[in-house]
Design a protein around this motif. Structure first.
Motif, PDB file in Angstrom:
ATOM      1  N   ASP A   1      61.879 -42.703 -32.657  1.00  0.00           N
ATOM      2  CA  ASP A   1      60.692 -42.965 -31.725  1.00  0.00           C
ATOM      3  C   ASP A   1      61.036 -42.531 -30.101  1.00  0.00           C
ATOM      4  OD1 ASP A   1      58.971 -43.899 -33.634  1.00  0.00           O
ATOM      5  OD2 ASP A   1      59.526 -45.942 -33.220  1.00  0.00           O
ATOM      6  N   ALA A   2      62.332 -41.806 -30.089  1.00  0.00           N
ATOM      7  CA  ALA A   2      62.607 -41.340 -28.886  1.00  0.00           C
ATOM      8  C   ALA A   2      61.624 -40.381 -28.289  1.00  0.00           C
ATOM      9  CB  ALA A   2      64.176 -41.064 -28.850  1.00  0.00           C
ATOM     10  N   ALA A   3      61.959 -39.968 -26.990  1.00  0.00           N
ATOM     11  CA  ALA A   3      61.319 -38.709 -26.263  1.00  0.00           C
ATOM     12  C   ALA A   3      61.258 -37.601 -27.347  1.00  0.00           C
ATOM     13  CB  ALA A   3      61.764 -38.518 -24.905  1.00  0.00           C
ATOM     14  N   ASN A   4      60.516 -37.026 -27.619  1.00  0.00           N
ATOM     15  CA  ASN A   4      60.463 -35.610 -28.226  1.00  0.00           C
ATOM     16  C   ASN A   4      60.287 -35.972 -29.644  1.00  0.00           C
ATOM     17  OD1 ASN A   4      59.958 -34.240 -25.992  1.00  0.00           O
ATOM     18  ND2 ASN A   4      62.084 -33.823 -25.705  1.00  0.00           N
ATOM     19  N   GLN A   5      60.547 -37.323 -29.920  1.00  0.00           N
ATOM     20  CA  GLN A   5      60.259 -37.701 -31.526  1.00  0.00           C
ATOM     21  C   GLN A   5      59.163 -38.175 -32.138  1.00  0.00           C
ATOM     22  OE1 GLN A   5      64.128 -39.952 -31.814  1.00  0.00           O
ATOM     23  NE2 GLN A   5      65.426 -38.093 -31.761  1.00  0.00           N
ATOM     24  N   ARG A   6      58.651 -38.818 -31.090  1.00  0.00           N
ATOM     25  CA  ARG A   6      57.193 -39.317 -31.349  1.00  0.00           C
ATOM     26  C   ARG A   6      56.306 -39.199 -30.168  1.00  0.00           C
ATOM     27  NH1 ARG A   6      55.522 -45.721 -31.870  1.00  0.00           N
ATOM     28  NH2 ARG A   6      53.249 -45.670 -32.792  1.00  0.00           N
ATOM     29  N   TYR A   7      55.358 -38.359 -30.292  1.00  0.00           N
ATOM     30  CA  TYR A   7      54.511 -37.979 -29.013  1.00  0.00           C
ATOM     31  C   TYR A   7      53.290 -37.361 -29.544  1.00  0.00           C
ATOM     32  CZ  TYR A   7      56.153 -33.406 -30.117  1.00  0.00           C
ATOM     33  OH  TYR A   7      56.484 -32.138 -30.829  1.00  0.00           O
ATOM     34  N   SER A   8      52.245 -37.222 -28.424  1.00  0.00           N
ATOM     35  CA  SER A   8      51.275 -36.946 -28.558  1.00  0.00           C
ATOM     36  C   SER A   8      50.465 -36.053 -27.497  1.00  0.00           C
ATOM     37  CB  SER A   8      50.041 -38.222 -28.514  1.00  0.00           C
ATOM     38  OG  SER A   8      49.010 -37.686 -29.161  1.00  0.00           O
ATOM     39  N   VAL A   9      50.116 -34.842 -27.976  1.00  0.00           N
ATOM     40  CA  VAL A   9      49.501 -33.751 -26.951  1.00  0.00           C
ATOM     41  C   VAL A   9      48.141 -33.947 -26.915  1.00  0.00           C
ATOM     42  CG1 VAL A   9      49.764 -31.230 -26.443  1.00  0.00           C
ATOM     43  CG2 VAL A   9      51.698 -32.493 -27.499  1.00  0.00           C
ATOM     44  N   PRO A  10      47.468 -33.892 -25.890  1.00  0.00           N
ATOM     45  CA  PRO A  10      46.031 -34.079 -25.659  1.00  0.00           C
ATOM     46  C   PRO A  10      45.477 -32.277 -26.075  1.00  0.00           C
ATOM     47  CG  PRO A  10      46.781 -33.971 -23.598  1.00  0.00           C
ATOM     48  CD  PRO A  10      47.993 -34.372 -24.453  1.00  0.00           C
ATOM     49  N   VAL A  11      44.522 -32.171 -27.024  1.00  0.00           N
ATOM     50  CA  VAL A  11      44.116 -30.819 -27.361  1.00  0.00           C
ATOM     51  C   VAL A  11      42.605 -30.914 -27.719  1.00  0.00           C
ATOM     52  CG1 VAL A  11      44.091 -28.871 -28.816  1.00  0.00           C
ATOM     53  CG2 VAL A  11      46.173 -30.070 -28.572  1.00  0.00           C
ATOM     54  N   ASP A  12      41.886 -30.363 -26.899  1.00  0.00           N
ATOM     55  CA  ASP A  12      40.379 -30.589 -26.874  1.00  0.00           C
ATOM     56  C   ASP A  12      39.897 -29.190 -28.057  1.00  0.00           C
ATOM     57  OD1 ASP A  12      37.574 -30.051 -27.099  1.00  0.00           O
ATOM     58  OD2 ASP A  12      37.307 -30.884 -25.155  1.00  0.00           O
ATOM     59  N   PHE A  13      40.365 -29.371 -29.409  1.00  0.00           N
ATOM     60  CA  PHE A  13      40.280 -28.356 -30.278  1.00  0.00           C
ATOM     61  C   PHE A  13      38.927 -27.393 -30.152  1.00  0.00           C
ATOM     62  CE2 PHE A  13      43.010 -31.595 -32.072  1.00  0.00           C
ATOM     63  CZ  PHE A  13      44.156 -30.862 -32.449  1.00  0.00           C
ATOM     64  N   ARG A  14      37.719 -28.204 -30.168  1.00  0.00           N
ATOM     65  CA  ARG A  14      36.415 -27.417 -29.978  1.00  0.00           C
ATOM     66  C   ARG A  14      36.494 -26.542 -28.916  1.00  0.00           C
ATOM     67  NH1 ARG A  14      30.410 -29.841 -31.509  1.00  0.00           N
ATOM     68  NH2 ARG A  14      29.414 -27.878 -31.548  1.00  0.00           N
ATOM     69  N   THR A  15      36.826 -26.902 -27.859  1.00  0.00           N
ATOM     70  CA  THR A  15      36.983 -26.123 -26.628  1.00  0.00           C
ATOM     71  C   THR A  15      38.042 -24.840 -26.541  1.00  0.00           C
ATOM     72  OG1 THR A  15      36.199 -27.832 -24.927  1.00  0.00           O
ATOM     73  CG2 THR A  15      37.159 -26.051 -24.066  1.00  0.00           C
ATOM     74  N   ARG A  16      39.260 -25.220 -27.058  1.00  0.00           N
ATOM     75  CA  ARG A  16      40.441 -24.421 -27.364  1.00  0.00           C
ATOM     76  C   ARG A  16      40.126 -23.290 -28.061  1.00  0.00           C
ATOM     77  NH1 ARG A  16      43.280 -21.051 -28.016  1.00  0.00           N
ATOM     78  NH2 ARG A  16      45.588 -20.948 -28.392  1.00  0.00           N
ATOM     79  N   PHE A  17      39.263 -23.388 -29.274  1.00  0.00           N
ATOM     80  CA  PHE A  17      38.938 -22.566 -30.140  1.00  0.00           C
ATOM     81  C   PHE A  17      37.610 -21.912 -29.789  1.00  0.00           C
ATOM     82  CE2 PHE A  17      41.203 -25.434 -33.432  1.00  0.00           C
ATOM     83  CZ  PHE A  17      42.641 -25.175 -32.830  1.00  0.00           C
ATOM     84  N   ALA A  18      36.902 -22.419 -28.920  1.00  0.00           N
ATOM     85  CA  ALA A  18      35.317 -21.887 -28.675  1.00  0.00           C
ATOM     86  C   ALA A  18      35.410 -20.042 -28.587  1.00  0.00           C
ATOM     87  CB  ALA A  18      34.845 -22.515 -27.420  1.00  0.00           C
ATOM     88  N   GLY A  19      36.267 -19.644 -27.797  1.00  0.00           N
ATOM     89  CA  GLY A  19      36.447 -18.113 -27.861  1.00  0.00           C
ATOM     90  C   GLY A  19      36.377 -17.126 -29.157  1.00  0.00           C
ATOM     91  N   PHE A  20      36.946 -18.152 -30.120  1.00  0.00           N
ATOM     92  CA  PHE A  20      36.797 -17.074 -31.489  1.00  0.00           C
ATOM     93  C   PHE A  20      36.090 -17.822 -32.567  1.00  0.00           C
ATOM     94  CE2 PHE A  20      40.964 -19.505 -31.014  1.00  0.00           C
ATOM     95  CZ  PHE A  20      41.017 -20.091 -32.083  1.00  0.00           C
ATOM     96  N   ALA A  21      36.142 -19.246 -32.477  1.00  0.00           N
ATOM     97  CA  ALA A  21      35.321 -20.203 -33.580  1.00  0.00           C
ATOM     98  C   ALA A  21      34.517 -20.919 -32.848  1.00  0.00           C
ATOM     99  CB  ALA A  21      36.436 -20.707 -34.344  1.00  0.00           C
ATOM    100  N   PRO A  22      33.145 -20.535 -32.444  1.00  0.00           N
ATOM    101  CA  PRO A  22      32.293 -21.336 -31.715  1.00  0.00           C
ATOM    102  C   PRO A  22      31.541 -22.311 -32.793  1.00  0.00           C
ATOM    103  CG  PRO A  22      31.414 -19.044 -32.247  1.00  0.00           C
ATOM    104  CD  PRO A  22      32.877 -19.233 -32.437  1.00  0.00           C
ATOM    105  N   ASP A  23      31.814 -22.149 -34.143  1.00  0.00           N
ATOM    106  CA  ASP A  23      31.357 -23.253 -34.941  1.00  0.00           C
ATOM    107  C   ASP A  23      32.250 -24.161 -35.227  1.00  0.00           C
ATOM    108  OD1 ASP A  23      28.816 -21.662 -34.943  1.00  0.00           O
ATOM    109  OD2 ASP A  23      29.639 -20.301 -36.711  1.00  0.00           O
ATOM    110  N   PHE A  24      33.291 -24.091 -34.689  1.00  0.00           N
ATOM    111  CA  PHE A  24      34.352 -25.238 -34.995  1.00  0.00           C
ATOM    112  C   PHE A  24      33.796 -26.518 -34.711  1.00  0.00           C
ATOM    113  CE2 PHE A  24      38.193 -27.791 -34.786  1.00  0.00           C
ATOM    114  CZ  PHE A  24      39.131 -27.250 -35.870  1.00  0.00           C
ATOM    115  N   ARG A  25      33.966 -27.669 -35.442  1.00  0.00           N
ATOM    116  CA  ARG A  25      33.240 -28.933 -35.254  1.00  0.00           C
ATOM    117  C   ARG A  25      34.649 -29.903 -35.328  1.00  0.00           C
ATOM    118  NH1 ARG A  25      32.040 -27.270 -40.205  1.00  0.00           N
ATOM    119  NH2 ARG A  25      32.273 -28.553 -42.050  1.00  0.00           N
ATOM    120  N   ALA A  26      34.203 -31.006 -34.894  1.00  0.00           N
ATOM    121  CA  ALA A  26      35.079 -32.135 -34.583  1.00  0.00           C
ATOM    122  C   ALA A  26      35.130 -32.771 -36.372  1.00  0.00           C
ATOM    123  CB  ALA A  26      34.957 -33.373 -34.003  1.00  0.00           C
TER     124      ALA A  26
END
Length: 412
Positions: free
Chosen positions: A262-287
């Motif tokens: 559970d140390a740094a870089n062994q347990r972590y979370s990265v925020p990713v707005d998947f729908r926005t991130r993929f909008a340029g090539f996958a506009p139909d991507f859904r949650a």
């Protein structure tokens, strides 16, 4: 045991795909290691659990940085005898394929109703192989893409900070940055765990993850990375875990045997707005579905259930150089703290304080290195805090390509 645990819990943890980051074996010429690798990965085959696999530098007969995959004698590569192209294309994925060498592969898999493309590239991908990878991405223009290669990013000497590499830059410029679909890269090779985000040519973030525990206690102690994509809440979470630790006999456990790191870089979370991130090539991507349980938390509960671990150990820092114990049967004990800090010159000796096995630095001619320098080995006052000696030997400037290395020898 890693693959058995994944197979046993694939349904409960909703595991759609597994990727291997290379170094399938340690010694490419040892048939027994390939047999062991085959047995391990066959567990996933038998469970109809799809995966990708790729070569690390230990898996090919010539791992020189300037020797690329298309120049190999493919018929002589042990990797391809154990993991031929047919094994890749036989995976239970929606679609799969390999390049002409059979060392690179792609898979299309589905998770939460969404399709993803996985690309696995070999230890050193040629221009031809990178062109193939670009073509695969172009042939799947709406699919978010995960790239696995044995080397992409490195880890700094602080054991935390991610740094770029020359080969990683090659992949970045020719494949990752120009393709907005590549949102995640995975690699091993460098020992430790780290991650970073980098902005591609479209101005979007690419998450780059390194995980490699093969130099940890007992050859890595069975650690693997569990990665969860929460498409609803917009997070990419990582947990380093070891099913093997939980299967060890309790009387063999030590303080190093932790089922979860559970140390740094062994347990972590990265925020990713998947729908926005993929909008340029996958506009139909859904949650995904909002009622999906937190799967990493479920995995943690499963691994900790009934696990007691080793008894706690109280450790005190040494009070000085004399604060140590000589263990019966010790054959040799070298204490660099007896030396002055600075260069340990060729021919210089570090005394064995319990016997006659003094440690001597070999001359450059004796070591066989035509490029070694005197200053490549030094006595430093940096040491592990539990060392009463308070000093250590530092080897620097090693370069395999330039044949620059140094060696020490003793009569035992």
């Amino acid at each position: 045991m890693q693959t058995q645990w994944l197979a046993d819990n694939a349904d409960e943890l909703h595991i759609p795909f597994t990727t291997h980051v290379g170094d399938v074996v340690d010694q490419v010429g040892q048939a027994g290691e390939w047999q062991a690798a085959d047995r391990a990965m066959s567990v996933l085959d038998d469970a109809d659990m799809p995966y990708s696999i790729t070569t690390g530098n230990h898996d090919v007969r010539n791992s020189a940085d300037t020797v690329y995959d298309t120049s190999y004698d493919l018929a002589a590569e042990p990797y391809l005898r154990t993991f031929p192209a047919t094994r890749a294309t036989g995976q239970p994925t929606i679609e799969s394929g390999t390049d002409r060498t059979g060392l690179s592969q792609f898979h299309v898999f589905e998770a939460e109703g969404q399709r993803f493309l996985s690309l696995a590239l070999p230890w050193r991908a040629s221009d031809e192989t990178l062109a193939w990878a670009n073509q695969v991405i172009a042939a799947h223009p709406t699919l978010p893409t995960i790239l696995t290669s044995h080397e992409v990013i490195n880890i700094a000497t602080d054991g935390l900070t991610a740094v770029d590499t020359a080969y990683g830059e090659r992949l970045w410029k020719q494949l990752i940055a120009p393709n907005d679909q590549v949102f995640l890269t995975l690699n091993g090779h460098f020992h430790g765990s780290t991650w970073k985000e980098r902005t591609n040519d479209a101005g979007h973030a690419v998450t780059q993850v390194l995980i490699d525990h093969q130099m940890d206690y007992e050859g890595g102690n069975g650690y693997l990375g569990l990665m969860e994509f929460d498409l609803t809440n917009g997070t990419l979470a990582m947990q380093t875990a070891s099913p093997w630790v939980t299967w060890k006999p309790s009387e063999t456990l030590t303080s190093y045997d932790q089922p979860l790191l559970d140390a740094a870089n062994q347990r972590y979370s990265v925020p990713v707005d998947f729908r926005t991130r993929f909008a340029g090539f996958a506009p139909d991507f859904r949650a995904g579905t909002a009622d999906e349980p937190p799967l990493i938390e479920r995995a943690r509960q499963m691994l900790l259930d009934g696990f007691e671990g080793a008894p706690s150990v109280t450790t005190e820092l040494p009070g000085g150089r004399a604060d140590h114990t000589i263990v019966d049967g010790t054959l040799a004990w070298w204490r660099p703290g007896e030396q002055e800090t600075g260069t340990l010159a060729p021919g210089a000796t570090v005394d064995d304080v319990v016997g006659d096995a003094d440690l001597t630095r070999m001359t450059h001619a004796e070591s066989g290195s035509p490029t070694a320098q005197d200053g490549d080995v030094t006595v430093t006052d940096e040491s592990h805090p539990l060392s009463s000696d308070g000093a250590g030997l530092c080897f620097a400037n090693a370069d395999k390509a330039a044949k620059r290395f140094s060696a020490l020898t003793s009569p035992r």
